[in-house]
Design a protein around this motif. Structure first.
Motif, PDB file in Angstrom:
ATOM      1  N   ASP A 141      23.525  47.355  10.062  1.00  0.00           N
ATOM      2  CA  ASP A 141      23.532  45.935   9.721  1.00  0.00           C
ATOM      3  C   ASP A 141      23.147  45.669   8.274  1.00  0.00           C
ATOM      4  O   ASP A 141      23.354  44.574   7.790  1.00  0.00           O
ATOM      5  CB  ASP A 141      22.590  45.157  10.665  1.00  0.00           C
ATOM      6  CG  ASP A 141      21.163  45.688  10.634  1.00  0.00           C
ATOM      7  OD1 ASP A 141      20.986  46.910  10.494  1.00  0.00           O
ATOM      8  OD2 ASP A 141      20.225  44.879  10.732  1.00  0.00           O
ATOM      9  N   ILE A 165      27.685  55.708  18.994  1.00  0.00           N
ATOM     10  CA  ILE A 165      27.188  54.387  19.382  1.00  0.00           C
ATOM     11  C   ILE A 165      26.533  53.769  18.153  1.00  0.00           C
ATOM     12  O   ILE A 165      25.612  54.342  17.582  1.00  0.00           O
ATOM     13  CB  ILE A 165      26.170  54.479  20.541  1.00  0.00           C
ATOM     14  CG1 ILE A 165      26.810  55.158  21.759  1.00  0.00           C
ATOM     15  CG2 ILE A 165      25.645  53.089  20.914  1.00  0.00           C
ATOM     16  CD1 ILE A 165      25.902  55.300  22.969  1.00  0.00           C
ATOM     17  N   GLU A 166      27.044  52.633  17.733  1.00  0.00           N
ATOM     18  CA  GLU A 166      26.393  51.924  16.624  1.00  0.00           C
ATOM     19  C   GLU A 166      25.266  51.113  17.227  1.00  0.00           C
ATOM     20  O   GLU A 166      25.469  50.321  18.141  1.00  0.00           O
ATOM     21  CB  GLU A 166      27.390  51.049  15.878  1.00  0.00           C
ATOM     22  CG  GLU A 166      28.316  51.908  15.048  1.00  0.00           C
ATOM     23  CD  GLU A 166      29.222  51.124  14.115  1.00  0.00           C
ATOM     24  OE1 GLU A 166      28.962  49.932  13.886  1.00  0.00           O
ATOM     25  OE2 GLU A 166      30.186  51.728  13.624  1.00  0.00           O
ATOM     26  N   LEU A 170      16.075  47.375  15.922  1.00  0.00           N
ATOM     27  CA  LEU A 170      15.304  46.132  15.910  1.00  0.00           C
ATOM     28  C   LEU A 170      15.777  45.177  16.998  1.00  0.00           C
ATOM     29  O   LEU A 170      14.993  44.697  17.802  1.00  0.00           O
ATOM     30  CB  LEU A 170      15.391  45.460  14.527  1.00  0.00           C
ATOM     31  CG  LEU A 170      14.815  46.273  13.361  1.00  0.00           C
ATOM     32  CD1 LEU A 170      15.006  45.533  12.050  1.00  0.00           C
ATOM     33  CD2 LEU A 170      13.348  46.578  13.587  1.00  0.00           C
ATOM     34  N   SER A 171      17.080  44.908  17.025  1.00  0.00           N
ATOM     35  CA  SER A 171      17.587  43.940  18.005  1.00  0.00           C
ATOM     36  C   SER A 171      17.869  44.594  19.345  1.00  0.00           C
ATOM     37  O   SER A 171      17.959  43.910  20.361  1.00  0.00           O
ATOM     38  CB  SER A 171      18.866  43.293  17.483  1.00  0.00           C
ATOM     39  OG  SER A 171      19.916  44.238  17.486  1.00  0.00           O
ATOM     40  N   LYS A 173      20.660  46.150  19.982  1.00  0.00           N
ATOM     41  CA  LYS A 173      22.097  46.193  20.192  1.00  0.00           C
ATOM     42  C   LYS A 173      22.566  47.648  20.334  1.00  0.00           C
ATOM     43  O   LYS A 173      22.185  48.499  19.535  1.00  0.00           O
ATOM     44  CB  LYS A 173      22.786  45.513  19.003  1.00  0.00           C
ATOM     45  CG  LYS A 173      24.285  45.469  19.087  1.00  0.00           C
ATOM     46  CD  LYS A 173      24.929  46.263  17.994  1.00  0.00           C
ATOM     47  CE  LYS A 173      26.233  46.848  18.458  1.00  0.00           C
ATOM     48  NZ  LYS A 173      26.812  47.752  17.471  1.00  0.00           N
ATOM     49  N   GLY A 174      23.367  47.902  21.329  1.00  0.00           N
ATOM     50  CA  GLY A 174      23.886  49.258  21.547  1.00  0.00           C
ATOM     51  C   GLY A 174      23.006  50.098  22.456  1.00  0.00           C
ATOM     52  O   GLY A 174      23.438  51.124  22.964  1.00  0.00           O
ATOM     53  N   SER A 176      21.835  49.456  25.418  1.00  0.00           N
ATOM     54  CA  SER A 176      22.220  49.479  26.835  1.00  0.00           C
ATOM     55  C   SER A 176      23.310  50.524  27.036  1.00  0.00           C
ATOM     56  O   SER A 176      23.336  51.210  28.060  1.00  0.00           O
ATOM     57  CB  SER A 176      22.681  48.104  27.306  1.00  0.00           C
ATOM     58  OG  SER A 176      23.847  47.708  26.638  1.00  0.00           O
ATOM     59  N   GLU A 177      24.192  50.669  26.037  1.00  0.00           N
ATOM     60  CA  GLU A 177      25.227  51.709  26.138  1.00  0.00           C
ATOM     61  C   GLU A 177      24.596  53.099  26.108  1.00  0.00           C
ATOM     62  O   GLU A 177      25.022  54.004  26.826  1.00  0.00           O
ATOM     63  CB  GLU A 177      26.234  51.579  24.996  1.00  0.00           C
ATOM     64  CG  GLU A 177      27.410  50.726  25.384  1.00  0.00           C
ATOM     65  CD  GLU A 177      27.963  49.939  24.218  1.00  0.00           C
ATOM     66  OE1 GLU A 177      28.560  48.900  24.465  1.00  0.00           O
ATOM     67  OE2 GLU A 177      27.753  50.367  23.059  1.00  0.00           O
TER      68      GLU A 177
ATOM     69  N   ASP B  71      23.965  42.241  25.150  1.00  0.00           N
ATOM     70  CA  ASP B  71      23.100  43.325  24.709  1.00  0.00           C
ATOM     71  C   ASP B  71      22.438  43.045  23.360  1.00  0.00           C
ATOM     72  O   ASP B  71      21.958  43.946  22.701  1.00  0.00           O
ATOM     73  CB  ASP B  71      23.880  44.648  24.656  1.00  0.00           C
ATOM     74  CG  ASP B  71      25.124  44.563  23.794  1.00  0.00           C
ATOM     75  OD1 ASP B  71      25.449  43.452  23.337  1.00  0.00           O
ATOM     76  OD2 ASP B  71      25.767  45.600  23.582  1.00  0.00           O
ATOM     77  N   TYR B  73      19.798  40.146  21.004  1.00  0.00           N
ATOM     78  CA  TYR B  73      18.697  39.192  21.175  1.00  0.00           C
ATOM     79  C   TYR B  73      19.106  37.946  21.956  1.00  0.00           C
ATOM     80  O   TYR B  73      18.398  37.470  22.831  1.00  0.00           O
ATOM     81  CB  TYR B  73      18.217  38.698  19.800  1.00  0.00           C
ATOM     82  CG  TYR B  73      17.078  39.469  19.216  1.00  0.00           C
ATOM     83  CD1 TYR B  73      16.063  39.972  20.029  1.00  0.00           C
ATOM     84  CD2 TYR B  73      17.004  39.687  17.837  1.00  0.00           C
ATOM     85  CE1 TYR B  73      15.014  40.674  19.473  1.00  0.00           C
ATOM     86  CE2 TYR B  73      15.952  40.394  17.282  1.00  0.00           C
ATOM     87  CZ  TYR B  73      14.962  40.882  18.107  1.00  0.00           C
ATOM     88  OH  TYR B  73      13.920  41.574  17.569  1.00  0.00           O
ATOM     89  N   TYR B  87      35.334  49.134  25.416  1.00  0.00           N
ATOM     90  CA  TYR B  87      34.397  49.836  24.535  1.00  0.00           C
ATOM     91  C   TYR B  87      35.111  50.291  23.264  1.00  0.00           C
ATOM     92  O   TYR B  87      34.592  50.151  22.162  1.00  0.00           O
ATOM     93  CB  TYR B  87      33.795  51.035  25.278  1.00  0.00           C
ATOM     94  CG  TYR B  87      32.734  51.737  24.479  1.00  0.00           C
ATOM     95  CD1 TYR B  87      31.449  51.216  24.397  1.00  0.00           C
ATOM     96  CD2 TYR B  87      33.030  52.912  23.789  1.00  0.00           C
ATOM     97  CE1 TYR B  87      30.474  51.840  23.649  1.00  0.00           C
ATOM     98  CE2 TYR B  87      32.057  53.553  23.045  1.00  0.00           C
ATOM     99  CZ  TYR B  87      30.779  53.016  22.976  1.00  0.00           C
ATOM    100  OH  TYR B  87      29.823  53.642  22.229  1.00  0.00           O
TER     101      TYR B  87
END
Lengths: 234, 281
Positions: A141, A165-166, A170-171, A173-174, A176-177, B71, B73, B87
């Motif tokens: 990011d 996986i990107e 912090l957030s 994101k990714g 869960s994958e 997935d 915030y 995906y």
């Protein structure tokens, strides 16, 4: 039978942050992992892990290479997870020279790498990237999309079979994958597991190419997980 | 408009099949559900995203760029043509439907402009020939010419931004374009927006600039991390838009005078349209 996940990555790439998010996803799916954090001289990441409520074991390798230390002590790490009634063990290893691949054939190998380290970094680092099953790219990011895409391509040049996986530590994101991939990991039996790639030269049997896991196969200057360091050999 | 598609990859077919994107709302910073729960944006639309600093504009852009699936915030999710993207579609740059121009003004990659563009063209499955076109277009947006052998890391903020705009327009050339505060870039914003908005593309512009905000057809108002409401630009606003565009052009002219070391000793606050028109041209 235990699912065994080994996470390696450059210092500060966000291994712990990424894993904390992934652990929360795993816990939401009613999976109780145990975590082993292997570091060199100091860590307080165990406190961060403890907040998620998972059992944490810390191993400090001191004079030994942290990757070698983790491999040597694999049995204790797995025992720790068994004792805590986990069916999944996540080992986060510090790594130093990036010439090792700490992943065993039976484990799921996850490489965490920082996209701001520049598009040539995937070429500079060794088997911990090229033999990983999953490459998690963090901090994407803070660079432009074009640079992010080039970085991804460089990773694929070094490891065409990796699942990329990107991810954002912090957030979350990714993450869960990543958790989904961890759940798909195969179970291993500890005794006969071998490394995917031999370690570089140093001062124990691992350094001369031994790939078998556990104490019975090793000589040299070694450090046990309980802190006892000794020389074993002629 | 601009259309530089020159490869025959099947993926370009998918690009032109995008009819709409749908943003499904999640939660704001305070943990409350967002007032706006669904926003559908159709192809060809330019949508503004407005709101005070820290209101979550960039996060919304980020969610769309990543095609968030509960997935992030905000726990938002993004649908393409009403369906969850695969995906592959979310992550593979060769299949990526979204190009993003973020607020990151500098490059970190240690390579020359031409090396960088060639690598990026390769990632996107484009022919290397487009590299010169990218540099040409970038140079129309910035006052200081970019040379192909320049190191990326020494480019100025304006040069970097101009190169990023041209790269997004020509190499990424995706059907969805996200733009974050282009007005801060020190480049010609009208030209940049024109270059970025190809035929049928969906454009989302984060902006504090009334000129850009009123150029959009609808705008999402953000507050405390939530999508609060969706405004449609009114007929009256479109009239105002014309006037502030004229004013903006005058300010741009003054900016060029400052840049080239000229004195500005005359400026009238005359808002009469006729007068503005004459002075602007």
């Amino acid at each position: 039978m235990m699912k065994f996940v080994i996470v390696a990555g450059t210092p500060g790439s966000g291994k712990t942050s990424v894993l904390l998010h992934a652990i929360n996803h795993l816990k939401n799916k009613s999976i109780q992992p145990s975590v082993a954090k292997i570091d060199c001289l100091y860590t307080d990441d165990d406190k961060r892990y403890a907040k998620t409520g998972v059992p944490v074991l810390v191993g400090l390798s001191k004079d030994m290479c942290p990757d070698h230390f983790g491999i040597y002590n694999t049995e204790e790490l797995l025992d720790f997870a068994i004792k805590n009634k986990s069916d999944l063990l996540i080992v986060e290893t510090a790594g130093l020279c990036h010439r090792c691949s700490p992943y065993t054939k039976g484990s799921l190998g996850i490489c965490v790498i920082d996209a701001t380290s520049g598009p040539n970094t995937p070429m500079k680092v060794g088997p911990f990237l090229s033999t990983a099953d999953i490459v998690a790219i963090t901090k994407g990011d803070v660079i432009s999309q074009a640079e992010r895409e080039i970085f991804r391509e460089s990773v694929l040049e070094m490891n065409p079979n990796a699942k990329i996986i990107e991810i954002n530590g912090l957030s979350g994101k990714g993450c869960s994958e990543l958790a989904e991939e961890i759940m798909l990991a195969k179970a291993v039996e500890s005794g006969d597991d071998v490394l995917r790639h031999n370690a570089p030269l140093a001062i124990c049997t691992l350094c001369v190419g031994e790939t078998r896991v556990n104490k019975a196969h090793h000589r040299g200057i070694l450090r046990r997980i309980d802190g006892f360091q000794f020389y074993e050999g002629e | 408009m601009y259309n530089f598609v020159n490869n025959n990859e099947p993926i370009t077919k998918i690009y032109f099949m995008i009819e709409s994107i749908t943003i499904i709302g999640g939660y704001g910073k305070t943990g409350e559900q967002e007032p706006l729960q669904t926003i559908k944006i159709n192809k060809g639309e330019i949508i503004g995203i407005v709101g005070p600093t820290g209101s979550g504009k960039s996060s919304l852009i980020g969610d769309i760029e990543q095609m968030a699936q509960y997935d992030t915030y905000s726990k938002r999710s993004i649908l393409i043509n009403g369906l969850k993207p695969s995906y592959e579609e979310r992550t593979n740059p060769k299949k990526k439907m979204v190009a993003e121009l973020s607020q990151n003004m500098n490059f970190l990659a240690d390579m020359t402009v031409v090396e960088f563009l060639k690598k990026h063209a390769k990632c996107r499955g484009k022919n290397e020939d487009c590299v010169n076109t990218v540099i040409e277009h970038a140079n129309r947006l910035t006052g200081e010419p970019i040379h192909k052998d320049h190191q990326l890391t020494i480019l100025s903020g304006g040069q970097s931004r101009a190169l990023m705009v041209a790269d997004v327009a020509i190499i990424s050339n995706s059907p969805i374009v996200l733009i974050d505060e282009i007005e801060n870039a020190g480049i010609k914003k009208h030209e940049a927006l024109e270059l970025l908005s190809g035929h049928g593309k969906i454009i989302l512009v984060v902006t504090h600039d009334p000129v850009l905000a009123l150029m959009t057809e609808r705008r999402i108002v953000m507050q405390d991390g939530s999508m609060q409401k969706l405004l449609t630009t009114t007929a009256k606003e479109k009239m105002v838009s014309k006037n502030i565009n004229l004013l903006d052009r005058r300010i741009m002219k003054l900016r060029e005078m400052v840049r080239y070391g000229e004195l500005i000793e005359e400026f009238s606050l005359d808002f009469d349209e006729e007068v503005l028109l004459k002075k602007a041209i």
